[in-house]
Design an enzyme around this catalytic site. Structure first.
Site, mmCIF file in Angstrom:
data_model
loop_
_atom_site.group_PDB
_atom_site.id
_atom_site.type_symbol
_atom_site.label_atom_id
_atom_site.label_comp_id
_atom_site.label_asym_id
_atom_site.label_seq_id
_atom_site.Cartn_x
_atom_site.Cartn_y
_atom_site.Cartn_z
ATOM 1 N N ARG A 101 0.932 -1.188 0.042
ATOM 2 C CA ARG A 101 0.069 -0.221 -0.022
ATOM 3 C C ARG A 101 0.876 1.320 0.195
ATOM 4 O O ARG A 101 1.798 1.327 0.677
ATOM 5 C CB ARG A 101 -0.861 -0.091 1.199
ATOM 6 C CG ARG A 101 -1.806 1.306 1.473
ATOM 7 C CD ARG A 101 -2.683 1.209 2.313
ATOM 8 N NE ARG A 101 -2.135 1.844 3.580
ATOM 9 C CZ ARG A 101 -2.764 2.370 4.459
ATOM 10 N NH1 ARG A 101 -4.332 1.938 4.980
ATOM 11 N NH2 ARG A 101 -2.228 3.122 5.585
ATOM 12 N N CYS A 103 -0.007 5.308 0.764
ATOM 13 C CA CYS A 103 -0.900 6.393 1.207
ATOM 14 C C CYS A 103 -0.472 7.581 1.407
ATOM 15 O O CYS A 103 0.586 7.777 2.163
ATOM 16 C CB CYS A 103 -1.707 5.810 2.747
ATOM 17 S SG CYS A 103 -3.059 6.711 3.397
#
Length: 126
Positions: A101, A103
């Site tokens: 991920r 972010c």
């Protein structure tokens, strides 16, 4: 390539697809927290908006015959990094397989929403 379209996620608000399958990969366009039933942003809090963005991702995954467990990578955009921990609480309910991920906080998101989530997932190859 196969285009993925579902009425259970918001329709594209520009010249793009909800998702594209190429080989054994699904690329899901960024899902903002628009309720597909109303066309409106789902609430004004990061909790409600993160929940709706994740549900929208799930609808595109389902339309491509895959699911959250097969997500390889997510990219998450927040309007305010102060929402990071609350966003994570919602996100982790859906992405329990802990995909890779990124972010980041951005200056502004479409429709002035608070978050957006895009994913790459595995699908059964052609």
């Amino acid at each position: 390539m196969k285009t993925v379209v579902t009425a259970k996620a918001p329709a594209a608000i520009g010249p793009y697809s909800q998702g594209k399958v190429h080989g054994s990969l699904l690329f899901v366009s960024g899902q903002i927290p628009v309720d597909p039933a109303t066309g409106n942003i789902a609430g004004s809090t990061i909790e409600l908006q993160a929940e709706q963005s994740c549900k929208n991702v799930g609808a595109v995954l389902k339309a491509a015959e895959t699911d959250y467990d097969r997500v390889i990578k997510t990219t998450c955009f927040l309007a305010d990094m102060k929402d990071f921990s609350v966003f994570n609480e919602i996100y982790e309910k859906y992405f329990i397989s802990k995909p890779a991920r990124s972010c980041v906080a951005v200056k502004e998101l479409p429709k002035n929403c608070l978050c957006e989530v895009e994913v790459i997932a595995a699908v059964d190859g052609e």
